[in-house]
Design a protein around this motif. Structure first.
Motif, PDB file in Angstrom:
ATOM      1  N   LEU A 280       0.861  -1.164   0.000  1.00 48.04           N
ATOM      2  CA  LEU A 280       0.000   0.000   0.000  1.00 48.04           C
ATOM      3  C   LEU A 280       0.911   1.231   0.000  1.00 48.04           C
ATOM      4  O   LEU A 280       2.133   1.100   0.101  1.00 48.04           O
ATOM      5  N   PRO A 281       0.379   2.453  -0.140  1.00 51.48           N
ATOM      6  CA  PRO A 281       1.231   3.623  -0.386  1.00 51.48           C
ATOM      7  C   PRO A 281       2.301   3.895   0.653  1.00 51.48           C
ATOM      8  O   PRO A 281       3.247   4.614   0.368  1.00 51.48           O
ATOM      9  N   GLU A 282       2.192   3.339   1.860  1.00 49.53           N
ATOM     10  CA  GLU A 282       3.188   3.621   2.880  1.00 49.53           C
ATOM     11  C   GLU A 282       4.570   3.070   2.527  1.00 49.53           C
ATOM     12  O   GLU A 282       5.589   3.513   3.043  1.00 49.53           O
ATOM     13  N   SER A 283       4.626   2.033   1.647  1.00 50.55           N
ATOM     14  CA  SER A 283       5.895   1.405   1.297  1.00 50.55           C
ATOM     15  C   SER A 283       6.229   1.701  -0.153  1.00 50.55           C
ATOM     16  O   SER A 283       5.495   1.332  -1.047  1.00 50.55           O
ATOM     17  N   VAL A 284       7.350   2.381  -0.385  1.00 51.00           N
ATOM     18  CA  VAL A 284       7.703   2.807  -1.739  1.00 51.00           C
ATOM     19  C   VAL A 284       9.171   2.534  -2.017  1.00 51.00           C
ATOM     20  O   VAL A 284      10.034   3.172  -1.454  1.00 51.00           O
ATOM     21  N   VAL A 285       9.474   1.527  -2.865  1.00 47.02           N
ATOM     22  CA  VAL A 285      10.827   1.323  -3.384  1.00 47.02           C
ATOM     23  C   VAL A 285      10.757   0.514  -4.660  1.00 47.02           C
ATOM     24  O   VAL A 285      10.744  -0.683  -4.634  1.00 47.02           O
ATOM     25  N   MET A 286      10.698   1.179  -5.813  1.00 46.20           N
ATOM     26  CA  MET A 286      10.751   0.480  -7.082  1.00 46.20           C
ATOM     27  C   MET A 286      11.162   1.427  -8.187  1.00 46.20           C
ATOM     28  O   MET A 286      11.268   2.627  -7.974  1.00 46.20           O
ATOM     29  N   GLN A 287      11.386   0.882  -9.382  1.00 46.56           N
ATOM     30  CA  GLN A 287      11.871   1.673 -10.493  1.00 46.56           C
ATOM     31  C   GLN A 287      10.951   1.548 -11.692  1.00 46.56           C
ATOM     32  O   GLN A 287      10.345   0.523 -11.919  1.00 46.56           O
ATOM     33  N   LEU A 288      10.847   2.627 -12.448  1.00 47.59           N
ATOM     34  CA  LEU A 288      10.010   2.637 -13.641  1.00 47.59           C
ATOM     35  C   LEU A 288      10.651   3.519 -14.693  1.00 47.59           C
ATOM     36  O   LEU A 288      11.285   4.510 -14.370  1.00 47.59           O
ATOM     37  N   ASP A 289      10.509   3.163 -15.945  1.00 47.94           N
ATOM     38  CA  ASP A 289      10.914   4.052 -17.011  1.00 47.94           C
ATOM     39  C   ASP A 289       9.681   4.550 -17.746  1.00 47.94           C
ATOM     40  O   ASP A 289       8.580   4.091 -17.519  1.00 47.94           O
ATOM     41  N   LYS A 290       9.902   5.465 -18.671  1.00 48.42           N
ATOM     42  CA  LYS A 290       8.848   6.251 -19.313  1.00 48.42           C
ATOM     43  C   LYS A 290       7.605   5.436 -19.633  1.00 48.42           C
ATOM     44  O   LYS A 290       7.673   4.467 -20.342  1.00 48.42           O
ATOM     45  N   SER A 291       6.445   5.887 -19.124  1.00 48.51           N
ATOM     46  CA  SER A 291       5.207   5.190 -19.391  1.00 48.51           C
ATOM     47  C   SER A 291       4.044   6.023 -18.893  1.00 48.51           C
ATOM     48  O   SER A 291       4.163   7.226 -18.716  1.00 48.51           O
ATOM     49  N   HIS A 292       2.880   5.349 -18.625  1.00 47.38           N
ATOM     50  CA  HIS A 292       1.698   6.119 -18.268  1.00 47.38           C
ATOM     51  C   HIS A 292       0.753   5.305 -17.393  1.00 47.38           C
ATOM     52  O   HIS A 292       0.825   4.081 -17.331  1.00 47.38           O
ATOM     53  N   ILE A 293      -0.140   6.042 -16.715  1.00 46.50           N
ATOM     54  CA  ILE A 293      -1.213   5.459 -15.918  1.00 46.50           C
ATOM     55  C   ILE A 293      -2.489   6.216 -16.281  1.00 46.50           C
ATOM     56  O   ILE A 293      -2.485   7.450 -16.315  1.00 46.50           O
ATOM     57  N   THR A 294      -3.565   5.498 -16.548  1.00 44.09           N
ATOM     58  CA  THR A 294      -4.819   6.156 -16.901  1.00 44.09           C
ATOM     59  C   THR A 294      -5.985   5.526 -16.153  1.00 44.09           C
ATOM     60  O   THR A 294      -5.927   4.354 -15.766  1.00 44.09           O
ATOM     61  N   VAL A 295      -7.048   6.319 -15.959  1.00 43.43           N
ATOM     62  CA  VAL A 295      -8.295   5.806 -15.404  1.00 43.43           C
ATOM     63  C   VAL A 295      -9.453   6.507 -16.098  1.00 43.43           C
ATOM     64  O   VAL A 295      -9.390   7.706 -16.383  1.00 43.43           O
ATOM     65  N   HIS A 296     -10.491   5.735 -16.396  1.00 45.71           N
ATOM     66  CA  HIS A 296     -11.731   6.269 -16.952  1.00 45.71           C
ATOM     67  C   HIS A 296     -12.890   5.639 -16.186  1.00 45.71           C
ATOM     68  O   HIS A 296     -12.855   4.439 -15.873  1.00 45.71           O
ATOM     69  N   THR A 297     -13.914   6.426 -15.872  1.00 42.88           N
ATOM     70  CA  THR A 297     -15.067   5.901 -15.152  1.00 42.88           C
ATOM     71  C   THR A 297     -16.306   5.955 -16.033  1.00 42.88           C
ATOM     72  O   THR A 297     -16.459   6.848 -16.869  1.00 42.88           O
ATOM     73  N   TYR A 298     -17.203   4.984 -15.814  1.00 42.55           N
ATOM     74  CA  TYR A 298     -18.393   4.843 -16.646  1.00 42.55           C
ATOM     75  C   TYR A 298     -19.618   4.510 -15.792  1.00 42.55           C
ATOM     76  O   TYR A 298     -19.998   3.348 -15.667  1.00 42.55           O
ATOM     77  N   PRO A 299     -20.248   5.511 -15.163  1.00 37.94           N
ATOM     78  CA  PRO A 299     -21.545   5.257 -14.520  1.00 37.94           C
ATOM     79  C   PRO A 299     -22.586   4.932 -15.597  1.00 37.94           C
ATOM     80  O   PRO A 299     -22.591   5.536 -16.670  1.00 37.94           O
ATOM     81  N   GLU A 300     -23.476   3.981 -15.309  1.00 38.11           N
ATOM     82  CA  GLU A 300     -24.370   3.475 -16.358  1.00 38.11           C
ATOM     83  C   GLU A 300     -25.617   2.905 -15.692  1.00 38.11           C
ATOM     84  O   GLU A 300     -25.596   2.564 -14.512  1.00 38.11           O
ATOM     85  N   TYR A 301     -26.733   2.821 -16.448  1.00 33.84           N
ATOM     86  CA  TYR A 301     -27.947   2.273 -15.866  1.00 33.84           C
ATOM     87  C   TYR A 301     -28.799   1.613 -16.940  1.00 33.84           C
ATOM     88  O   TYR A 301     -28.690   1.904 -18.132  1.00 33.84           O
ATOM     89  N   HIS A 302     -29.676   0.703 -16.483  1.00 34.09           N
ATOM     90  CA  HIS A 302     -30.602   0.009 -17.373  1.00 34.09           C
ATOM     91  C   HIS A 302     -31.685   0.987 -17.830  1.00 34.09           C
ATOM     92  O   HIS A 302     -32.207   1.756 -17.020  1.00 34.09           O
ATOM     93  N   PRO A 303     -32.045   0.998 -19.122  1.00 31.91           N
ATOM     94  CA  PRO A 303     -33.024   1.977 -19.618  1.00 31.91           C
ATOM     95  C   PRO A 303     -34.408   1.830 -19.003  1.00 31.91           C
ATOM     96  O   PRO A 303     -35.187   2.794 -18.996  1.00 31.91           O
ATOM     97  N   ASN A 304     -34.740   0.649 -18.504  1.00 33.36           N
ATOM     98  CA  ASN A 304     -36.060   0.437 -17.912  1.00 33.36           C
ATOM     99  C   ASN A 304     -36.041   0.517 -16.390  1.00 33.36           C
ATOM    100  O   ASN A 304     -36.909  -0.040 -15.712  1.00 33.36           O
TER     101      ASN A 304
END
Length: 274
Positions: free
Chosen positions: A107-131
């Protein structure tokens, strides 16, 4: 020849293997009226607005030791949000052997790693039944990294960050890198299942199915909550306010919805394709 987690492969130049994690979560709710549906959508848009999603993705970048270069975020009308982080290699020069092991990430309290150029994305989709009746919320998160570490180390935190009924998780290693003799390496770590990166206490809550293509370095896991408590799927009230027949009908509709999402196909008569 497979390398054990404790072994280090000396490479010719930069490790340019691309490792991609796609994490999809679904929250399902019964909304009997338009007012309940609107209230649920408003709640989701507030709970998972662009600002909060940005903070979640920042924590993901910290977990995998990345620098955030650029943030793009947007709340949409009538509903939904998107956030994209462009990230680059973090300050850690030597990656600990622990980062290559098949185990749940921190979890966020522990941080030790390496990364090279890249990305993180999130998209949300609230949705409902038409009836009316069923409302769903889906969030899609993609973490793509180049280098030695796996974005699967962020999976524990992502599950921790969302209230989810169903999860579908995909992981794939693309491209190749070379050792100092020029031999191509198409994967640089052992992996048997995405489930290895999910803590036992979380796995105990879900039914899980794996679909893996080991020779192509493609791994897929889908998860559905085992326990069903109708009160967790009613928005603003409890089942004590419902008649016995209503409880039966609502429970059936919710369970069908969850089964359809989990198995990826329509099952109820009113949802069949024409």
């Amino acid at each position: 020849m497979k390398q054990t987690p404790a072994q280090r492969i000396k490479l010719h130049g930069f490790n340019n293997l691309t490792k991609s994690l796609s994490f999809n979560m679904y929250d399902i709710c019964y909304t009997k009226s338009k007012e309940e549906r609107k209230a649920y959508i408003d709640y989701i848009d507030e709970q998972y607005n662009a600002e909060r999603l940005t903070n979640i993705l920042k924590n993901v970048s910290n977990i995998i030791g990345a620098h955030v270069l650029n943030i793009s975020q947007q709340d949409y009308v009538p509903q939904g949000a998107s956030v994209t982080l462009l990230i680059s290699e973090g300050p850690v020069v030597e990656v600990p052997n622990e980062s290559l092991k098949e185990s749940p990430g921190p979890l966020p309290e522990s941080v030790v790693m390496q990364l090279d150029k890249s990305h993180i994305t999130v998209h949300t989709y609230p949705e409902y039944h038409p009836n009316e009746g069923i409302s769903t919320f889906r969030a899609d998160i993609d973490v793509a990294t180049c280098g030695e570490i796996s974005p699967l180390k962020a999976l524990h935190y992502l599950i921790h960050s969302f209230d989810t009924d169903i999860m579908t998780i995909d992981y794939r290693v693309r491209g190749f890198t070379r050792d100092i003799k020029g031999h191509k390496l198409f994967i640089d770590h052992d992996i048997s299942s995405i489930q290895t990166y999910i803590p036992k206490e979380i796995k105990s809550l879900f039914d899980m199915i794996d679909v893996n293509i080991y020779q192509e370095h493609i791994f897929h896991t889908k998860c559905k909550l085992k326990e069903f408590d109708l009160n967790n799927y009613l928005f603003g009230y409890t089942k004590e306010k419902l008649q016995a027949q209503e409880i039966k009908e609502i429970t059936e509709r919710l369970k069908i919805e969850m089964e359809e999402i989990f198995y990826g196909k329509n099952m109820s008569p009113d949802s069949q394709d024409d």
